[in-house]
Design a protein around this motif. Sequence first.
Motif, PDB file in Angstrom:
ATOM      1  N   ARG A  33       3.528   3.826  10.633  1.00  0.00           N
ATOM      2  CA  ARG A  33       4.140   2.778   9.796  1.00  0.00           C
ATOM      3  C   ARG A  33       5.054   1.896  10.638  1.00  0.00           C
ATOM      4  NH1 ARG A  33       9.019   2.044   6.951  1.00  0.00           N
ATOM      5  NH2 ARG A  33       8.745   0.770   5.088  1.00  0.00           N
ATOM      6  N   THR A  93      -8.918   5.480   0.714  1.00  0.00           N
ATOM      7  CA  THR A  93      -9.398   6.301   1.815  1.00  0.00           C
ATOM      8  C   THR A  93      -8.712   7.660   1.815  1.00  0.00           C
ATOM      9  OG1 THR A  93      -9.565   4.258   3.100  1.00  0.00           O
ATOM     10  CG2 THR A  93      -9.794   6.295   4.308  1.00  0.00           C
ATOM     11  N   LEU A 117       4.065  -1.025   3.530  1.00  0.00           N
ATOM     12  CA  LEU A 117       3.507   0.314   3.375  1.00  0.00           C
ATOM     13  C   LEU A 117       4.604   1.268   2.924  1.00  0.00           C
ATOM     14  CD1 LEU A 117       1.041   2.237   3.815  1.00  0.00           C
ATOM     15  CD2 LEU A 117       1.995   2.678   6.079  1.00  0.00           C
ATOM     16  N   ASP A 163      -6.431   2.224  11.486  1.00  0.00           N
ATOM     17  CA  ASP A 163      -6.871   1.747  10.172  1.00  0.00           C
ATOM     18  C   ASP A 163      -5.780   0.948   9.480  1.00  0.00           C
ATOM     19  OD1 ASP A 163      -9.349   2.895  10.490  1.00  0.00           O
ATOM     20  OD2 ASP A 163      -9.028   4.516   9.042  1.00  0.00           O
ATOM     21  N   LEU A 164      -4.538   1.429   9.570  1.00  0.00           N
ATOM     22  CA  LEU A 164      -3.429   0.714   8.928  1.00  0.00           C
ATOM     23  C   LEU A 164      -3.243  -0.662   9.551  1.00  0.00           C
ATOM     24  CD1 LEU A 164      -0.774   3.546   8.542  1.00  0.00           C
ATOM     25  CD2 LEU A 164      -2.120   2.459   6.727  1.00  0.00           C
ATOM     26  N   GLU A 208      -4.197   1.498  -2.650  1.00  0.00           N
ATOM     27  CA  GLU A 208      -3.979   0.054  -2.786  1.00  0.00           C
ATOM     28  C   GLU A 208      -2.778  -0.198  -3.696  1.00  0.00           C
ATOM     29  OE1 GLU A 208      -4.091  -3.391  -1.892  1.00  0.00           O
ATOM     30  OE2 GLU A 208      -6.089  -2.742  -1.367  1.00  0.00           O
ATOM     31  N   LEU A 228      -5.596   6.910  11.958  1.00  0.00           N
ATOM     32  CA  LEU A 228      -4.905   6.381  10.776  1.00  0.00           C
ATOM     33  C   LEU A 228      -4.112   5.139  11.148  1.00  0.00           C
ATOM     34  CD1 LEU A 228      -3.747   6.610   7.840  1.00  0.00           C
ATOM     35  CD2 LEU A 228      -1.966   8.025   8.835  1.00  0.00           C
ATOM     36  N   LEU A 280      -4.776   6.825   1.292  1.00  0.00           N
ATOM     37  CA  LEU A 280      -4.298   5.453   1.348  1.00  0.00           C
ATOM     38  C   LEU A 280      -4.632   4.811   0.017  1.00  0.00           C
ATOM     39  CD1 LEU A 280      -2.939   3.297   3.073  1.00  0.00           C
ATOM     40  CD2 LEU A 280      -5.208   2.631   3.892  1.00  0.00           C
ATOM     41  N   LEU A 303       0.848  -1.188   0.000  1.00  0.00           N
ATOM     42  CA  LEU A 303       0.000   0.000   0.000  1.00  0.00           C
ATOM     43  C   LEU A 303       0.885   1.241   0.000  1.00  0.00           C
ATOM     44  CD1 LEU A 303      -2.565  -1.122   2.710  1.00  0.00           C
ATOM     45  CD2 LEU A 303      -3.013  -0.896   0.290  1.00  0.00           C
ATOM     46  N   THR A 304       0.313   2.360  -0.422  1.00  0.00           N
ATOM     47  CA  THR A 304       1.022   3.628  -0.401  1.00  0.00           C
ATOM     48  C   THR A 304       0.215   4.614   0.426  1.00  0.00           C
ATOM     49  OG1 THR A 304       1.919   3.258  -2.616  1.00  0.00           O
ATOM     50  CG2 THR A 304       1.943   5.520  -1.799  1.00  0.00           C
ATOM     51  N   LEU A 305       0.864   5.259   1.368  1.00  0.00           N
ATOM     52  CA  LEU A 305       0.247   6.336   2.129  1.00  0.00           C
ATOM     53  C   LEU A 305       0.830   7.639   1.590  1.00  0.00           C
ATOM     54  CD1 LEU A 305      -1.632   7.173   4.435  1.00  0.00           C
ATOM     55  CD2 LEU A 305       0.340   7.028   5.963  1.00  0.00           C
TER      56      LEU A 305
END
Length: 189
Positions: free
Chosen positions: A104, A169, A114, A183-184, A162, A180, A160, A79-81
């Motif tokens: 993270r 999100t 992430l 959620d992560l 995919e 956050l 966030l 995933l990428t934040l």
Amino acid sequence: MNQPNPKALRTSRLKFLLIILVFAAPIIAAGLLNLSGWQPTGKGFGEPIFPQRNFEQEHVQMRLASGQLWAWRDSSPRLTLIALAGPNCAANCVDTLTKMAAARITLNNNASRLRLLYVGQPPVDAATNGMENYWQIGTDVNNALAKFQPSTPDSVSALLVESDGTALTLYPAGFDPSGLRKDLQKVIR
């Protein structure tokens, strides 16, 4: 040859039908709920992005400080934040970015799943506060994420995304970094 007892036969058939009903009832109930339009709602701290957008398909380009373009599809599913800074990223902005990077770190063994991407003008002291140790710093080449970027000075919003480039999100400016983090921890296991 012995004839089966009709009462025993009826009883065994009834037991068999009850067993089938026990396993079929949840499937039937789920189908009825789905047909009625009901969807489960988990308590997330961000806002779902509707309609969903796929940054890979839309050719959203992020140019990193090194000159390379950000690859939405990575060699491994991660995933990428994305942190989108408002104008004049200063103390409050840096504090939020630090808490996002700490979120993270709390993923422990899954932290590598992430990626952190900071989009915008870096804070003045980005090199001295260690920001570059956690964040890839980039710019939005075609300004495709402008609608998600806060206009409030010294603020940060987050997206966030995919591993296939689908934006999941939005965490608007002023979001709670501990939400956050929660959620992560739900999403990345």
